[in-house]
Scaffold this active site. Structure first.
Site, short mmCIF file in Angstrom:
data_model
loop_
_atom_site.label_atom_id
_atom_site.label_comp_id
_atom_site.label_asym_id
_atom_site.label_seq_id
_atom_site.Cartn_x
_atom_site.Cartn_y
_atom_site.Cartn_z
N ASP A 46 0.82 -1.22 0.00
CA ASP A 46 0.00 0.00 0.00
C ASP A 46 0.85 1.27 0.00
O ASP A 46 0.71 2.10 0.91
CB ASP A 46 -0.87 0.00 1.26
CG ASP A 46 -0.02 -0.07 2.52
OD1 ASP A 46 0.79 -1.01 2.64
OD2 ASP A 46 -0.13 0.83 3.37
N CYS A 47 1.69 1.45 -0.97
CA CYS A 47 2.54 2.64 -0.95
C CYS A 47 2.12 3.62 -2.06
O CYS A 47 2.32 3.35 -3.24
CB CYS A 47 4.01 2.26 -1.10
SG CYS A 47 5.08 3.71 -1.08
N HIS A 196 -5.85 6.63 -1.02
CA HIS A 196 -5.68 6.28 0.40
C HIS A 196 -6.69 7.02 1.27
O HIS A 196 -7.27 6.45 2.20
CB HIS A 196 -4.26 6.65 0.86
CG HIS A 196 -3.28 5.55 0.67
ND1 HIS A 196 -2.54 5.00 1.68
CD2 HIS A 196 -2.92 4.88 -0.47
CE1 HIS A 196 -1.77 4.04 1.20
NE2 HIS A 196 -1.96 3.96 -0.11
N TRP A 243 -2.70 0.84 6.92
CA TRP A 243 -3.02 1.86 7.92
C TRP A 243 -3.35 1.21 9.27
O TRP A 243 -3.11 1.81 10.32
CB TRP A 243 -4.13 2.79 7.43
CG TRP A 243 -3.56 3.79 6.48
CD1 TRP A 243 -3.67 3.79 5.12
CD2 TRP A 243 -2.74 4.92 6.80
NE1 TRP A 243 -2.98 4.84 4.58
CE2 TRP A 243 -2.40 5.55 5.59
CE3 TRP A 243 -2.25 5.45 7.99
CZ2 TRP A 243 -1.59 6.70 5.53
CZ3 TRP A 243 -1.46 6.59 7.95
CH2 TRP A 243 -1.14 7.20 6.74
N1 LIG Z 1 9.13 10.47 0.72
C1 LIG Z 1 9.24 9.09 0.31
C2 LIG Z 1 8.27 8.25 1.12
C3 LIG Z 1 8.39 6.77 0.87
C4 LIG Z 1 7.62 5.93 1.89
O1 LIG Z 1 7.11 6.43 2.88
N2 LIG Z 1 7.56 4.60 1.62
C5 LIG Z 1 6.91 3.66 2.52
C6 LIG Z 1 5.53 3.23 2.21
S1 LIG Z 1 4.42 4.46 1.72
C7 LIG Z 1 7.58 2.33 2.50
O2 LIG Z 1 7.93 1.83 1.44
N3 LIG Z 1 7.70 1.69 3.65
C8 LIG Z 1 8.12 0.35 3.75
C9 LIG Z 1 9.54 0.19 4.08
O3 LIG Z 1 10.31 1.15 4.00
O4 LIG Z 1 9.90 -0.95 4.42
C10 LIG Z 1 9.01 8.99 -1.19
O5 LIG Z 1 8.43 9.92 -1.78
O6 LIG Z 1 9.45 8.02 -1.82
#
Ligand SMILES: N[C@@H](CCC(=O)N[C@@H](CS)C(=O)NCC(=O)O)C(=O)O
Length: 248
Positions: A46-47, A196, A243
């Site tokens: 969910d990204c 989202h 979420w």
């Molecule tokens: N500011 C970053 C935010 C990226 C971000 O928050 N990614 C999150 C999910 S929405 C993610 O992949 N999290 C899982 C992880 O890092 O393992 C962008 O624009 O790429």
């Protein structure tokens, strides 16, 4: 290696090296996109930032290999060199993180007939788009992460105020996109976040986006109906799973 952009800048004063113009065909099939995995640990998670990057890749007709990863599956080079950040785009043996950087990179190396930004021709409009949209996701995340019922009304009001800003702005540009008739990176960045919001507030807060925001409603419908949106997307229950974890 500190940050991908620094790496790229080190190679050239243009910021992204010297290979621009080699053409998409040369590069196809050599792009990988590492992204958050969903509840099954294998499918796309969910990204909204990964959704954004995928929309740009698809809009440009670039082939790529999507690699959904759980936190445990992240390769060592990603964790050590890039803080484990995703989405992470790998191309020409270089890695780039942050959706904004990645999409600038794609726009630079694989330009289409028309640019996906209006910054050069209409810098003021570009600035107005940023002002109208930049507060949306932060306000949404604060509302979603709040577990104190008393704080919900002001946080909801703050989110609706941001959505109202987008609605008013869309009324001035007359759509169907933020900057008017041409799609830009800002649309591809915003639509996954609106998805989202739509799913998240209904599920966790039992509210809907105010129907009075008619320009926003039309915009969302238009964006969500696009093939590039749907082909890069994931089901609503993946959003509620994500979420749900963030609210623990
Ligand atoms: N500011 C970053 C935010 C990226 C971000 O928050 N990614 C999150 C999910 S929405 C993610 O992949 N999290 C899982 C992880 O890092 O393992 C962008 O624009 O790429």
């Amino acid at each position: 290696m500190s940050s991908s952009i620094a790496l790229a800048s080190a190679r050239s004063t243009t910021g992204f090296g010297d290979a621009r113009g080699r053409g998409a065909r040369d590069e196809q099939g050599r792009i990988e996109l590492l992204c958050k995995a969903g509840p099954d640990g294998a499918a796309l998670g969910d990204c909204p930032f990964c959704h954004y990057v995928q929309m740009v890749l698809r809009y440009k007709g670039l082939r790529y290999r999507l690699i959904p990863l759980t936190p445990e599956d992240k390769p060592e080079w990603l964790v050590e060199g890039y803080g484990g950040k995703m989405p992470c785009l790998v191309h020409d043996e270089e890695a780039y993180t942050d959706s904004g950087t990645i999409t600038q990179y794609l726009e630079y190396f694989f330009p289409g007939e028309e640019p996906l930004t209006v910054e050069d021709e209409k810098p003021e409009l570009a600035e107005e788009v940023k002002t109208a949209t930049s507060g949306v996701f932060g306000a949404f995340a604060r509302y979603m992460k709040n577990m104190d019922k008393e704080q919900d009304p002001p946080l909801q009001a703050a989110l609706f105020e941001e959505l109202d800003k987008v609605d008013s702005f869309l009324q001035t540009t007359k759509g169907p996109f933020l900057a008017g008739e041409r799609i830009t990176l800002d649309d591809m960045a915003l639509a996954p976040k609106l998805y989202h919001i739509k799913v998240g507030v209904a599920h966790f807060k039992n509210v809907i986006i105010p129907p009075s925001l008619t320009a926003l409603a039309a915009y969302m419908q238009h964006m969500f109906d696009m093939d590039i949106f749907q082909e890069s997307s994931y089901p609503p229950d993946v959003i509620t799973w994500g979420w749900g974890n963030a609210r623990k």
